[in-house]
Write a protein that holds these residues in place. Structure first.
Motif, PDB file in Angstrom:
ATOM      1  N   VAL A 389       0.821  -1.203   0.000  1.00 17.99           N
ATOM      2  CA  VAL A 389       0.000   0.000   0.000  1.00 17.99           C
ATOM      3  C   VAL A 389       0.859   1.258   0.000  1.00 17.99           C
ATOM      4  O   VAL A 389       0.370   2.356  -0.240  1.00 17.99           O
ATOM      5  N   HIS A 390       2.159   1.124   0.218  1.00 20.89           N
ATOM      6  CA  HIS A 390       3.009   2.292   0.456  1.00 20.89           C
ATOM      7  C   HIS A 390       3.468   3.019  -0.804  1.00 20.89           C
ATOM      8  O   HIS A 390       3.822   4.193  -0.738  1.00 20.89           O
ATOM      9  N   TYR A 391       3.461   2.320  -1.958  1.00 23.96           N
ATOM     10  CA  TYR A 391       4.036   2.926  -3.155  1.00 23.96           C
ATOM     11  C   TYR A 391       3.096   2.771  -4.349  1.00 23.96           C
ATOM     12  O   TYR A 391       2.058   2.113  -4.266  1.00 23.96           O
ATOM     13  N   ASP A 392       3.490   3.393  -5.445  1.00 22.88           N
ATOM     14  CA  ASP A 392       2.705   3.315  -6.662  1.00 22.88           C
ATOM     15  C   ASP A 392       2.505   1.842  -7.053  1.00 22.88           C
ATOM     16  O   ASP A 392       3.441   1.042  -6.960  1.00 22.88           O
ATOM     17  N   PRO A 393       1.295   1.471  -7.511  1.00 31.44           N
ATOM     18  CA  PRO A 393       1.022   0.050  -7.768  1.00 31.44           C
ATOM     19  C   PRO A 393       1.462  -0.446  -9.140  1.00 31.44           C
ATOM     20  O   PRO A 393       0.998  -1.488  -9.590  1.00 31.44           O
ATOM     21  N   MET A 394       2.347   0.271  -9.830  1.00 32.65           N
ATOM     22  CA  MET A 394       2.794  -0.201 -11.132  1.00 32.65           C
ATOM     23  C   MET A 394       3.692  -1.426 -10.972  1.00 32.65           C
ATOM     24  O   MET A 394       4.643  -1.421 -10.200  1.00 32.65           O
ATOM     25  N   ILE A 395       3.371  -2.480 -11.736  1.00 36.61           N
ATOM     26  CA  ILE A 395       4.147  -3.710 -11.712  1.00 36.61           C
ATOM     27  C   ILE A 395       5.260  -3.661 -12.749  1.00 36.61           C
ATOM     28  O   ILE A 395       6.406  -4.033 -12.476  1.00 36.61           O
ATOM     29  N   ALA A 396       4.920  -3.200 -13.950  1.00 36.95           N
ATOM     30  CA  ALA A 396       5.911  -3.190 -15.030  1.00 36.95           C
ATOM     31  C   ALA A 396       5.452  -2.269 -16.143  1.00 36.95           C
ATOM     32  O   ALA A 396       4.277  -1.899 -16.236  1.00 36.95           O
ATOM     33  N   LYS A 397       6.402  -1.917 -16.992  1.00 34.02           N
ATOM     34  CA  LYS A 397       6.123  -1.261 -18.265  1.00 34.02           C
ATOM     35  C   LYS A 397       6.496  -2.249 -19.361  1.00 34.02           C
ATOM     36  O   LYS A 397       7.621  -2.760 -19.372  1.00 34.02           O
ATOM     37  N   ILE A 398       5.554  -2.511 -20.244  1.00 33.39           N
ATOM     38  CA  ILE A 398       5.811  -3.395 -21.381  1.00 33.39           C
ATOM     39  C   ILE A 398       5.878  -2.519 -22.621  1.00 33.39           C
ATOM     40  O   ILE A 398       4.939  -1.769 -22.915  1.00 33.39           O
ATOM     41  N   ILE A 399       6.989  -2.592 -23.327  1.00 33.83           N
ATOM     42  CA  ILE A 399       7.222  -1.711 -24.481  1.00 33.83           C
ATOM     43  C   ILE A 399       7.511  -2.578 -25.703  1.00 33.83           C
ATOM     44  O   ILE A 399       8.311  -3.522 -25.636  1.00 33.83           O
ATOM     45  N   THR A 400       6.853  -2.266 -26.810  1.00 36.93           N
ATOM     46  CA  THR A 400       7.123  -2.995 -28.043  1.00 36.93           C
ATOM     47  C   THR A 400       7.491  -2.016 -29.149  1.00 36.93           C
ATOM     48  O   THR A 400       7.058  -0.868 -29.161  1.00 36.93           O
ATOM     49  N   TRP A 401       8.292  -2.506 -30.093  1.00 36.05           N
ATOM     50  CA  TRP A 401       8.740  -1.711 -31.238  1.00 36.05           C
ATOM     51  C   TRP A 401       8.364  -2.424 -32.521  1.00 36.05           C
ATOM     52  O   TRP A 401       8.360  -3.662 -32.594  1.00 36.05           O
ATOM     53  N   GLY A 402       8.038  -1.637 -33.544  1.00 42.00           N
ATOM     54  CA  GLY A 402       7.795  -2.189 -34.864  1.00 42.00           C
ATOM     55  C   GLY A 402       8.229  -1.205 -35.931  1.00 42.00           C
ATOM     56  O   GLY A 402       8.448  -0.018 -35.652  1.00 42.00           O
ATOM     57  N   GLU A 403       8.336  -1.685 -37.139  1.00 44.58           N
ATOM     58  CA  GLU A 403       8.721  -0.800 -38.232  1.00 44.58           C
ATOM     59  C   GLU A 403       7.690   0.299 -38.461  1.00 44.58           C
ATOM     60  O   GLU A 403       8.012   1.372 -38.956  1.00 44.58           O
ATOM     61  N   ASP A 404       6.437   0.027 -38.111  1.00 45.44           N
ATOM     62  CA  ASP A 404       5.383   1.036 -38.165  1.00 45.44           C
ATOM     63  C   ASP A 404       4.431   0.767 -37.006  1.00 45.44           C
ATOM     64  O   ASP A 404       4.615  -0.185 -36.235  1.00 45.44           O
ATOM     65  N   ARG A 405       3.391   1.605 -36.887  1.00 45.51           N
ATOM     66  CA  ARG A 405       2.474   1.486 -35.744  1.00 45.51           C
ATOM     67  C   ARG A 405       1.735   0.148 -35.758  1.00 45.51           C
ATOM     68  O   ARG A 405       1.520  -0.471 -34.714  1.00 45.51           O
ATOM     69  N   GLU A 406       1.334  -0.280 -36.930  1.00 43.80           N
ATOM     70  CA  GLU A 406       0.617  -1.552 -37.035  1.00 43.80           C
ATOM     71  C   GLU A 406       1.469  -2.706 -36.517  1.00 43.80           C
ATOM     72  O   GLU A 406       0.987  -3.582 -35.785  1.00 43.80           O
ATOM     73  N   ALA A 407       2.748  -2.712 -36.866  1.00 38.65           N
ATOM     74  CA  ALA A 407       3.637  -3.774 -36.396  1.00 38.65           C
ATOM     75  C   ALA A 407       3.848  -3.691 -34.885  1.00 38.65           C
ATOM     76  O   ALA A 407       3.871  -4.714 -34.193  1.00 38.65           O
ATOM     77  N   ALA A 408       4.010  -2.463 -34.360  1.00 42.25           N
ATOM     78  CA  ALA A 408       4.182  -2.291 -32.915  1.00 42.25           C
ATOM     79  C   ALA A 408       2.949  -2.783 -32.159  1.00 42.25           C
ATOM     80  O   ALA A 408       3.066  -3.411 -31.094  1.00 42.25           O
ATOM     81  N   LEU A 409       1.759  -2.501 -32.698  1.00 43.08           N
ATOM     82  CA  LEU A 409       0.517  -2.977 -32.080  1.00 43.08           C
ATOM     83  C   LEU A 409       0.446  -4.503 -32.097  1.00 43.08           C
ATOM     84  O   LEU A 409       0.020  -5.132 -31.116  1.00 43.08           O
ATOM     85  N   HIS A 410       0.844  -5.089 -33.221  1.00 47.02           N
ATOM     86  CA  HIS A 410       0.840  -6.554 -33.316  1.00 47.02           C
ATOM     87  C   HIS A 410       1.758  -7.162 -32.253  1.00 47.02           C
ATOM     88  O   HIS A 410       1.378  -8.124 -31.562  1.00 47.02           O
ATOM     89  N   HIS A 411       2.950  -6.608 -32.110  1.00 47.09           N
ATOM     90  CA  HIS A 411       3.885  -7.135 -31.105  1.00 47.09           C
ATOM     91  C   HIS A 411       3.354  -6.918 -29.688  1.00 47.09           C
ATOM     92  O   HIS A 411       3.567  -7.762 -28.814  1.00 47.09           O
ATOM     93  N   MET A 412       2.651  -5.793 -29.461  1.00 45.00           N
ATOM     94  CA  MET A 412       2.096  -5.549 -28.135  1.00 45.00           C
ATOM     95  C   MET A 412       0.989  -6.552 -27.810  1.00 45.00           C
ATOM     96  O   MET A 412       0.926  -7.078 -26.682  1.00 45.00           O
ATOM     97  N   ALA A 413       0.106  -6.820 -28.775  1.00 49.73           N
ATOM     98  CA  ALA A 413      -0.949  -7.806 -28.544  1.00 49.73           C
ATOM     99  C   ALA A 413      -0.345  -9.162 -28.199  1.00 49.73           C
ATOM    100  O   ALA A 413      -0.818  -9.862 -27.287  1.00 49.73           O
ATOM    101  N   GLN A 414       0.730  -9.521 -28.893  1.00 49.84           N
ATOM    102  CA  GLN A 414       1.406 -10.789 -28.630  1.00 49.84           C
ATOM    103  C   GLN A 414       2.049 -10.776 -27.241  1.00 49.84           C
ATOM    104  O   GLN A 414       1.955 -11.747 -26.481  1.00 49.84           O
ATOM    105  N   ALA A 415       2.703  -9.674 -26.890  1.00 47.22           N
ATOM    106  CA  ALA A 415       3.366  -9.574 -25.591  1.00 47.22           C
ATOM    107  C   ALA A 415       2.365  -9.691 -24.445  1.00 47.22           C
ATOM    108  O   ALA A 415       2.620 -10.370 -23.438  1.00 47.22           O
TER     109      ALA A 415
END
Length: 674
Positions: A389-415
């Motif tokens: 309860v003492h700190y921000d409840p963020m567990i992680a940041k998940i970041i994906t990269w792609g050659e374009d936005r569509e590819a980055a979204l695809h990798h994020m959905a997979q991740a």
């Protein structure tokens, strides 16, 4: 690589502390971590070369104690202090104290922090520098009557904002005058608690805004660059959930115009190091050529900096260290270019179905995605760690990269589909819905995206599938087999039939039932019959022949159900079973005599504290009649205010809470009777 410092101290915790430690190590620099009682076994403590205990769990007694941090720095002869973000990162007095002590503060000067630390003063400076600002009131008269009059003159809707701090604290949107007084009271109270300063400003609320921020870097010698922009429009409670770079639909002309304005803002105050200039862009008529307004400048590294690193190929923490050591900026503006697209989601311990209420508990299962080619995970926790309860409840940041936005979204959905997490409520299912939403995929995003699409992003819980119930039951049976095997091995008679895990009973058929309540609140039952081949499971009139083919470590099983093979992770305890399968986690309550599903569905009469916290305000009295959804009291927990509401119509009775009380998780605060 030149060794710029011998040793730096990281005055922070969590994923940012881990990130700084890793970068410093790559640069050949020694590291010192500090930790509170709650973080004695934290990841950043294990990563650092040295770690020093700094105090009790509450941040005010540990990570916010500037004098303790400075004493440690002096005692261990560190050359520099990296403040991360949050805590002391934008504390001008701390930056000045470090400088006076001859220790490098890896960040801007105290003077720059002060100039940008208060939103009203920052806006005055930006106006003088020719940077456009949102129309509003920045004055010193903080009386309710005067602020109310100013809001009326600006025109509703308006935004009340604390002049100090950020992160959505001390911020309220107000749509009409009748709600102004209560919103002002809440904003001032939250600001005073979070920042020790209850002053607010009033500004016009932009109806269809996009939150676009520009990453700037300066060396304090008049040389500054911008590393392009990030779109941080997708927010809940004024806090960012998804960020991406570059901003969808951004034209080169608008990018250059905003970037140059951001650099001008930094140079106006003689800036040094990493900073973020945040703009509100009015996209009511589209992004191209849209007006943009200075909102604030964060004089530190931002949580979402990884998306900038992914598209620029630069390590911003290394840049920070080099600039703090007196080196010039590594690159000029003309040397910087955008490569591809990056998206970041923030995985939080919170319950989206309960207005994103922060959650606490243990990460019984935590397996982030493993694809290192297109995915990066910044985290400060490991499996079996606790979210307190003492700190921000963020567990992680998940970041994906792609050659374009569509590819980055695809990798994020997979991740996200590969991420396994159990033990407490998280926003993982919500993030999956966001990434899959067609409007988000098209780039049609503004700060109203989540409330506008709430029905799609926060769907009603669906009943658990028969396969999920079957897997849960097989998980219980597998755990029973393991337990029986271990007990037999320890006994004097390992071959006794009483150790038989098949369910053998003297003079009785080998048959039993497992009863659950699924996520939709539906009572479910699975009848189990032992067969020569394994088990026959009866679920809602359907029969399934099943067998456990293998049960591995940590709850992983391989099962065959009606001829099809399934692999899943089943976490079993006396109260519940959690099934992690096909990218989803389903929690099933194990039914007990104490559980009344009908009463639970209607909403209990007793309102309990959802987590430990402090009672800030009582809004009702004993004997008051209240309607379902009416606000009853305000609880402060995990750095935010939470309003608890009536679960049904009724009369207030047994109001046990008082303003100022510190209450524990589950404490009964008020009862609503018929």
């Amino acid at each position: 690589m030149t060794r710029l410092f011998n040793k730096i101290l990281i005055a922070n915790r969590g994923e940012i502390a881990c990130r700084v430690i890793r970068t410093a190590r790559a640069m050949g620099i020694g590291t010192v971590a500090v930790y509170s009682d709650a973080d004695a076994h934290a990841l950043h403590v294990d990563l650092a070369d040295e770690a020093v205990h700094i105090g009790p769990a509450p941040a005010a007694q540990s990570y916010l104690c500037a004098d303790k941090i400075l004493d440690i720095a002096k005692r261990l002869h560190v050359d520099a202090i990296h403040p991360g973000y949050g805590f002391l990162s934008e504390n001008a007095d701390f930056a000045q104290t470090c400088e006076d002590a001859g220790i490098v503060f890896i960040g801007p000067t105290a003077d720059s922090i002060r100039k940008m630390g208060l939103k009203d003063e920052a806006k005055r400076l930006m106006t003088l520098a020719g940077v456009p600002v949102v129309p509003g009131y920045l004055g010193a008269d903080q009386s309710e009557a005067h602020l109310n009059a100013q809001a009326r003159e600006i025109g509703y809707p308006v935004l009340i904002k604390a002049v100090a701090g950020g992160g959505g604290k001390g911020m309220r949107r107000v749509d009409n005058e009748k709600d102004f007084a209560a919103s002002l009271k809440g904003a001032k109270r939250e600001a005073a608690g979070a920042f020790g300063n209850d002053h607010v400003l009033i500004e016009k609320y932009i109806q269809k805004p996009r939150h676009i921020e520009v990453q700037v870097f300066a060396d304090g010698r008049g040389h500054g660059v911008y590393l392009f922009e990030r779109d941080c429009s997708l927010q809940r409670r004024h806090q960012k959930v998804v960020e991406e770079a570059p901003a969808p639909g951004m034209s080169p002309a608008l990018r250059r115009k905003m970037g140059e304005a951001a650099v001008a803002a930094a140079q106006t105050i003689g800036y040094r190091g990493a900073g973020t200039v945040e703009f509100i862009v009015d996209v009511e008529h589209g992004l191209d050529g849209a007006p943009f307004y200075f909102m604030e400048m964060n004089t530190r590294l931002q949580v979402e900096h990884p998306v900038t690193e992914m598209i620029s190929g630069e390590d911003l923490v290394e840049w920070q260290i080099r600039v703090a050591a007196g080196e010039p900026l590594p690159l000029d503006q003309g040397d910087l270019a955008i490569d591809g697209h990056a998206i970041e989601v923030r995985l939080y311990a919170e319950d989206p179905s309960r207005d994103f209420l922060p959650a606490t508990g243990t990460l019984n299962r935590y397996r982030p995605p493993m694809d290192e080619d297109f995915t990066r995970v910044d985290t400060g926790v490991r499996e079996h760690d606790s979210i307190s309860v003492h700190y921000d409840p963020m567990i992680a940041k998940i970041i994906t990269w792609g050659e374009d936005r569509e590819a980055a979204l695809h990798h994020m959905a997979q991740a996200l589909s590969e991420t396994e997490i159990a033990g407490l409520a998280t926003n993982l299912p919500f993030l999956k819905q966001v990434i899959a939403h067609p409007e988000f995929a098209s780039g049609n995003v503004d700060t109203g995206f989540i409330p506008r699409h709430a029905d799609a992003l926060l769907p009603e819980a669906a009943p658990a599938s028969d396969i999920c119930l079957a897997l849960a039951t097989l998980g219980i049976l597998a755990a029973r087999e393991d337990r029986a095997f271990n007990e037999a091995a320890r006994s004097n008679d390992p071959f006794s039939p009483w150790h038989d895990p098949s369910g053998w009973q003297a003079n009785l058929a080998s048959c039993e039932c497992q009863d659950y309540i699924d996520g939709a609140g539906t009572s479910r039952s699975v009848k189990i019959t032992i067969t020569d081949q394994g088990y026959r499971l009866e679920i809602g009139g359907q029969r399934y022949d099943a067998q456990i083919r293998a049960h591995m470590e940590e709850g992983e099983i391989e099962a065959e159900i009606s001829g099809q093979i399934y692999r899943a992770t089943i976490l079993v305890n006396p109260e519940q079973v959690q099934v992690i399968f096909a990218g989803n986690t389903e929690t099933l309550k194990r039914l007990s005599a104490k559980f009344d599903p009908e009463e639970d569905a209607d909403g209990p009469g007793a309102i309990t504290a959802p987590m430990p916290g402090k009672i800030l305000d009582i809004l009702v009295s004993d004997g008051d009649f209240v309607e379902k959804g009416q606000a009853l009291l305000v609880l402060e927990a995990m750095k935010m205010e939470h309003t608890l509401t009536a679960p049904r119509d009724g009369t207030v009775s047994n109001l046990s809470a008082k303003t100022g009380d510190q209450v524990s998780d589950g404490a009964v605060l008020v009862t609503i009777s018929d």
